[in-house]
Design a protein around this motif. Structure first.
Motif: not given
Lengths: 342, 342
Positions: A140-146, A308-321
DNA sequence: CATAAATGTTTACACGTATGTAGTAATTGA
DNA sequence: TCAATTACTACATACGTGTAAACATTTATG
C-alpha cells in the motif's frame, strides 16, 4: 553565533508560551479549539524559536513524511536532470523532499524503501522488474509510474502518467513521411549488454504503429539496434546510408543517438535535411549546439512533475488515482524539412 | 500476493523467534552478549519476515538516519547528473539515501533541513548564501563543501573537497598559451540576472592566476561576461573575433558555452583549431557531438562522490574533517592544437 | 561451599510527535 | 434553576527503536 545551538522542540515552545505541549500541537495542526490568546502566544514562540515540528517524529506517528522517492535508471542525462529540477521545485513548494534511488540498485531494494516510510514513489525505469513494483503496491505504498513502457502486469492502486512519448514519436514519423521520406529507420539505444526494444517500449511501439498506419512494411532495414557504442552506431549508419535502399530518415530514441547519426550522415556526404532527415528526442543541449541544429521532441517536464505531485497528493489522501496524459512538443530545427504538422 | 501486507516490526521478529525485543535489537546491533542459539533464531526470523529496522524510529532515537542531503544550484546539467549518479551509487552501497534540494529554494531552508534530521549535507552551490551554510554548521550538522568557489567566511567543522577546478583551468590556459595563443578570453556564464564572476569563483581565479603567472596583462578584452543568453554570447564572440586584437583562444566555464563560442568562431570563418582554440569544461555530451569535437576538462565525479562519503562518515563518527583534493583530466579533442602538456 | 565474576535476558524508559478520552469552565436553552 | 451544549485544556498513550539498569543464570575463584 558560533555556539552549538540545539534544535527546539515542542516542549520549548510550550514553555516559552506558557501552555501545555498539547496546545502547541493543536495550534499548529489547527484541528482543535484553542483560545485566541494562547494561539497568539504559541505562534509568537514558534516564530521566536524558529520551531518546526520534527518530521521524523511526525512520520513515526504515522502522519506522513512529506517524502517522495524518485526511482530512475540513470539520472545522468538531460531529460532526468530537468525532470528532477522541476520535481524538486514543485515538491519543495508543497513541503515535500525528493530523494533519489537508481533502479540498478537492487540489493534490499524493497525493504529499504519501506523502512524509510516515504509517502510515495515515482518510478521512471525500463529496467526495474515489475514484480518489485508490484510488491511496493501490495504494501500500500502510493506508486506513480512514468510510462516509458508498458507496465501491463502491475495491478492495484497505481497512478500512471503518460508523457506523450508514443504520440510524439508517431508525429515525428508522420512529419518525416509527409516531407517525403520513404525509407525510415528507428535508431535504438547503444548498450554493452544487448537489450532490444520491443512493443513494451513506447517509443518503439509508436514507431511501429505509425509505420503500419502509413502502410509501410517493417523490415530489418527499418531498425538499427544492438550497437554496443557510438562508434558502432556511426558505422551502422554509414552502412545503412550506402546500402541498396539508402535510408532517408532517422527517428532516434534520444538526442545523443541522433547527433551521432547526424554526424555519420554528414560524413557520408549526404545533405541534411535535403537528402536525409534526422530527428531526436529530449531537446537536450546537444541538439542545440550541433550543426545543423537538431530537430527533436521536447517533453513537458514541468507538466510531468506537477502531474506526479497532484497524483501523489490524491493517493495520500485516499482518493483513487487517475491516469494523466501529457503531450510532447516538436522542436523543428534544421535536420528536418519544414512542414506544417497539420 | 495482492493482499495488503504490513511492514514487520521488531516485535514480530521477537515473537517468531521466541525472544524479547531487546534480544532482537542486540543481535542486530551486535553490541551485547546474546547466546548463539537465540542469535540464530533471531537471524532466521529476520530473514523470514524480511525485517529491516525502521529508519524513522532509529533516527528519532538519535542513531542517525543514513540520509544525505545534496544541495546544488541546478541539477539539470551533465556535471550534476553524473555526480548525483555516482553519489547515489556509493551512498547506496553504504546504506545511505540521497535527497535533493535546490539552492534557490530558500523559504524555511534551514529549519526544514534540521527538522529532517539528515546526517549530513553536501553543498555545491555558488548562490547559496554563506550565512545559511554557517547556520547549518553551527547546528552541528556535518557539512561537506564542494569547492567551486571560495567559502572563506565559513568556519567550524566543515569538510572541503577541492575538485581541481582551479588547477584544471590553469592547465587549460597554459596549454593554449604554449600552443601559441596570445589573446586568451575567459567566457563567463550567461544569465538573466547579471552575475559577474570574481576571484571567489575558482574558475575565474584559475584563469586570472595563470594569466598573471604567464605575465599577461588582464584587460577588458580578456573577458566575455554579462551576456544574458546564448544569442548575445554568439554576437559577443563574433565582435571579439573581428576586433582590432582578435581573440585566438577561448577558455569557457562549461561545454554549453564553449559550443556556442565554437559555432560563433566557425561562423566568422575562422579555422579551429588552427587559428582559434576553444576549450570547455565538463566533458558533456555536447562536447562529444559538436564538430570539430570540443576539447574539454573532465571532472572526477566518482572520486568526488567517494571523497564526500568518506568525509561524511568521518564527521558522523566524530572525527575532525580533513580537506580532500581531486584532479581534473584534460580531454583533448579537436578544438585545441595538440601539445604535450608537460 | 560460599561468593564473586562473567554471561545472558528482561524490564523500563526515552526520543518528539499526534490524538482519544476526559475533564473543567463558560455559555446557552427551557 | 438545572441540564445541555460549547469552548477550551490536560493527561495518558502510542508509533518503533536503542540502551541503561535491574535481574537471572552460569561459571570461576578462594
Amino acid at each position: 553565533m558560533t555556539g552549538k545551538n540545539t534544535v527546539p522542540t515542542r516542549k520549548d515552545v510550550a514553555e516559552l508560551a506558557g501552555v501545555s505541549e498539547t496546545i502547541v500541537s493543536y495550534v499548529l495542526n489547527a484541528n482543535r479549539y484553542v483560545s485566541a490568546d494562547k494561539k497568539k502566544r504559541v505562534l509568537e514562540a514558534v516564530e521566536k524559536l524558529h520551531y518546526r515540528p520534527n518530521s521524523i517524529a511526525r512520520a513515526l506517528k504515522g502522519k506522513g513524511n512529506s517524502h517522495i522517492l524518485f526511482i530512475a535508471d540513470n539520472v545522468a542525462n538531460d531529460y532526468f536532470g530537468r525532470l528532477l529540477q522541476e520535481l524538486d521545485s514543485v515538491a519543495y513548494d508543497r513541503g515535500y523532499l525528493v530523494s533519489l534511488m537508481s533502479a540498478k540498485n537492487n540489493r534490499d531494494f524493497i525493504t529499504r524503501i519501506l523502512s524509510r516510510q516515504v509517502d510515495a514513489v515515482i518510478i521512471s525505469s525500463a529496467s526495474l522488474a515489475e514484480n518489485y513494483i508490484q510488491e511496493l503496491v501490495d504494501n500500500s505504498l502510493p506508486v506513480v509510474l512514468l510510462m516509458t513502457r508498458d507496465y501491463a502486469s502491475v495491478h492495484g492502486r497505481v497512478a500512471r502518467i503518460y508523457t506523450g512519448i508514443e504520440s510524439g514519436i508517431m508525429s515525428a514519423v508522420r512529419l518525416l513521411y509527409e516531407s517525403g521520406c520513404r525509407n525510415l529507420v528507428h535508431v535504438d539505444r547503444v548498450s554493452r549488454n544487448l537489450h532490444f526494444s520491443n512493443r513494451q517500449d513506447l517509443r518503439f511501439r509508436g514507431f511501429c504503429n505509425q509505420m503500419e498506419t502509413l502502410g509501410i512494411q517493417l523490415t530489418e532495414h527499418s531498425f538499427i539496434s544492438g550497437c554496443r557504442d557510438y562508434d558502432e552506431l556511426f558505422s551502422a549508419v554509414c552502412r545503412r546510408i550506402q546500402s541498396d535502399v539508402p535510408a532517408d530518415g532517422f527517428v532516434c530514441r534520444n538526442d545523443r543517438l541522433a547527433c551521432t547519426v547526424l554526424n555519420a550522415v554528414l560524413a557520408c556526404g549526404k545533405k541534411v535535411p535535403d537528402e536525409v532527415s534526422v530527428i531526436g528526442f529530449d531537446d537536450s543541449d546537444s541538439s542545440k549546439v550541433v550543426r545543423p541544429a537538431l530537430s527533436t521532441i521536447a517533453m513537458d517536464q514541468k507538466g510531468i512533475a506537477s502531474a506526479a505531485l497532484e497524483l501523489i497528493e490524491m493517493m495520500v489522501s485516499g482518493e483513487t488515482p487517475v491516469e494523466k496524459h501529457l503531450v510532447t512538443r516538436m522542436v523543428l530545427r534544421e535536420t528536418t524539412r519544414q512542414q506544417d504538422p497539420e
